[in-house]
Design a protein around this motif. Structure first.
Motif, short mmCIF file in Angstrom:
data_model
loop_
_atom_site.label_atom_id
_atom_site.label_comp_id
_atom_site.label_asym_id
_atom_site.label_seq_id
_atom_site.Cartn_x
_atom_site.Cartn_y
_atom_site.Cartn_z
N PHE A 46 23.04 25.15 58.27
CA PHE A 46 23.02 26.34 57.63
C PHE A 46 21.70 26.48 56.98
CE2 PHE A 46 27.43 24.79 57.48
CZ PHE A 46 28.17 25.73 57.61
N LYS A 50 22.56 30.25 52.63
CA LYS A 50 23.56 30.70 53.45
C LYS A 50 24.98 30.06 53.58
CE LYS A 50 20.81 34.08 54.71
NZ LYS A 50 21.17 35.67 54.53
N PRO A 52 28.56 29.02 53.24
CA PRO A 52 29.87 29.63 52.33
C PRO A 52 30.38 28.86 51.26
CG PRO A 52 29.87 29.30 54.79
CD PRO A 52 28.76 28.58 54.52
N GLU A 54 33.07 27.90 50.66
CA GLU A 54 34.31 27.30 51.28
C GLU A 54 33.73 25.74 51.85
OE1 GLU A 54 37.34 28.04 55.10
OE2 GLU A 54 36.27 29.76 54.02
N VAL A 55 32.35 26.03 52.50
CA VAL A 55 32.04 24.71 52.94
C VAL A 55 31.83 23.80 52.03
CG1 VAL A 55 30.37 23.75 54.32
CG2 VAL A 55 31.60 25.71 55.15
N ARG A 58 34.57 22.00 50.23
CA ARG A 58 35.11 20.82 51.12
C ARG A 58 34.24 19.91 50.96
NH1 ARG A 58 39.47 21.46 54.66
NH2 ARG A 58 39.85 23.46 55.43
#
Lengths: 451, 94
Positions: A46, A50, A52, A54-55, A58
């Motif tokens: 990434f 940038k 996300p 969500e990542v 996690r």
């Protein structure tokens, strides 16, 4: 950001504070952190900024939660402490009881901290306390003793030849220890040892034995030391000493007259002036001591009548302070002090245990004094501080402004103010107390604290 | 070939993240595996029924460490398409 809080004051002035933070606040905090990290963090695959959310969750979810917990606790605790009545002591950090709590975003978060607060004092009655004022009188012997000390300081030491050693002489000797066959023991020889006969300031206590010797004379002295002898290596041993007197000197005391007085200081013209000065000095010292003793008596009684719960951090801090002072006497070498203690079969903890009662007494006295000051609104005014500075300036013969500057530079003005306040508190307490005439004691005993 | 040996790791990048929106998931797979094996392995592991599986052999890139020349490893990339109602929840950060 606090929805609920609960304060519990337990023994030793320990406070348990339970705080609940609503879920929305936790969520807000969490989102803010997440946003911040999304912009900052760099993950492979990434571009910067940038990633996300969500990542990120996690990958670093737990860490971010931990950080949220930390910041939520910090913010809410700051807020809580500002509103709570029992404020923590400056050196007592609030501590989480359950170290493992984590804030879940969106859920109400409850945690409990504990800290020490300034003890609540139930001040005992501090008026009409009975105390005994010690009585004293400056006797002729006290004056004589002081005069003799002055003489001693102004004495001249002069060598005398062909004279037998007498008590009061200052002699230089060489000595060695001998074994049973009268051969010198290695490592015990000492040359040019100087002492005043009759003072007992020698290792082997040979004051009596050298009396009557002359310069250049040698003598073999046999001594037996009992088991309680101060110096351990000699205790319980028989020692044969070979002593050679090298020089005999005499201390010539100046005559007690006007000239001596003038020598001591230009201020004095006659011996009577000197005597008067000594008397004044002794009186002041005695008065100070009596006041101190009175104040101690009164404080002790007030402390006994007052109720308070000392927090353990307060005592620990004071103990640590004492320990540092103690170490300072040994050049700040803590390891050496600990080793020395070990040789005595003691540890730092033992020492702390010994000190504890005294330290507690000291803190209690301090708290009581502060409380009285606060209640009676005793403070030192600017004029009083100035007066004290002026006194200091006059004593040193410098200008008032300069003296004040000096005080300010050394940040001593506050200290001065406090000490004046304390002095006034003592005065106030003594005023309020019922002071009776106590027993009469000798001046020397008074000054040395033997009462 | 066992399923866990076929699928080596998910490929997590900006691009694959975008591909998720059109139901495409990207994996690094064993170089010896073919499309059918990848489909079967995913069914076994995540219980999903891929409608399509495309495979790309990613060639190793030439790299140089000072004066020594070399290549990064060549690997096989599989892009699978899932039916609309299926997802792989374990598609995670590497």
């Amino acid at each position: 950001m606090i929805s609920q809080k609960e304060v519990n004051l337990k023994e030793n002035s320990k406070v348990f504070l339970k705080i609940t933070v609503p879920g929305t606040e936790v969520q807000k905090e969490y989102d803010e952190l997440l946003k911040e990290y999304c912009e900052k963090v760099q993950i492979k695959g990434f571009r910067k900024g940038k990633v996300p959310a969500e990542v990120l969750i996690r990958k670093y979810g737990e860490e971010i939660k931990g950080e949220t917990t930390y910041s939520v606790i910090k913010k809410s605790l700051d807020e809580a402490i500002q509103t709570v009545e029992e404020k923590p002591l400056g050196y007592s950090m609030p501590e989480l009881i359950d170290q493992k709590v984590t804030a879940e975003p969106g859920k109400d978060f409850t945690y409990e901290v504990t800290y020490d607060t300034y003890p609540k004092v139930e001040l005992g009655d501090y008026t009409g306390i009975k105390a005994e004022k010690l009585q004293y009188a400056i006797a002729d012997e006290d004056l004589d003793r002081e005069l003799k000390a002055v003489q001693d300081r102004n004495s001249v030491v002069k060598e005398i030849k062909d004279a037998a050693v007498k008590k009061g002489h200052i002699i230089t000797i060489d000595y060695t220890e001998l074994d049973a066959d009268e051969n010198p023991v290695e490592g015990t020889a000492r040359e040019g040892f100087v002492f005043e006969v009759g003072t007992g300031h020698t290792l082997h206590k040979i004051d009596e034995d050298v009396v009557g010797m002359k310069a250049g004379e040698e003598k073999i002295i046999k001594k037996t030391y009992d088991k309680e002898y101060d110096y351990k290596e000699l205790a319980g041993r028989d020692i044969i000493l070979k002593v050679k007197v090298v020089v005999v000197k005499e201390k010539i005391l100046p005559a007690l007259d006007d000239e001596l007085a003038q020598d001591v200081s230009d201020k004095f013209k006659t011996l009577d002036d000197l005597k008067k000065d000594i008397t004044d000095r002794l009186t002041k010292a005695a008065e100070d001591k009596i006041k101190e003793q009175l104040a101690t008596q009164i404080i002790e009684q007030i402390v006994a009548a007052s109720k308070m719960d000392l927090p353990s951090t307060m005592i620990d801090l004071e103990l640590e302070q004492s320990w540092r002072n103690f170490c300072q006497q040994f050049n700040n070498r803590e390891d050496i002090v600990i080793k020395a203690l070990e040789q005595d079969g003691k540890t730092k903890e033992d020492l702390y245990k010994d000190w504890r009662p005294n330290v507690e007494k000291k803190i209690k006295a301090e708290i009581v004094l502060q409380e009285i000051e606060e209640k009676q609104k005793i403070t030192a005014s600017e004029e009083e501080v100035d007066a004290e500075v002026k006194k200091f300036a006059d004593e040193r013969g410098i200008e008032f402004e300069k003296a004040k500057e000096q005080y300010e530079a050394a940040k001593m003005l506050d200290y001065l103010k406090r000490s004046i306040t304390r002095e006034k508190t003592f005065d106030y307490m003594i005023e309020q107390a019922e002071v009776k005439k106590g027993k009469k004691i000798k001046l020397l005993d008074l000054l040395q604290g033997n009462y | 070939m066992e399923a866990s040996k076929v699928i080596i790791a998910p490929v997590v990048t900006e691009k694959t993240n975008r591909l998720k929106e059109v139901k495409r998931y990207v994996f690094r797979v064993d170089s010896r595996a073919n499309k059918f094996q990848v489909k079967r392995a995913l069914k076994e592991m995540f219980n999903v029924h891929c409608t399509e599986c495309r495979i790309i052999n990613v060639k190793g890139k030439p790299k140089r460490v000072r004066y020594k020349l070399g290549y990064t490893a060549t690997w096989k990339k599989a892009i699978v398409t899932l039916p609309k109602d299926e997802t792989i929840s374990a598609f995670e950060g590497a």
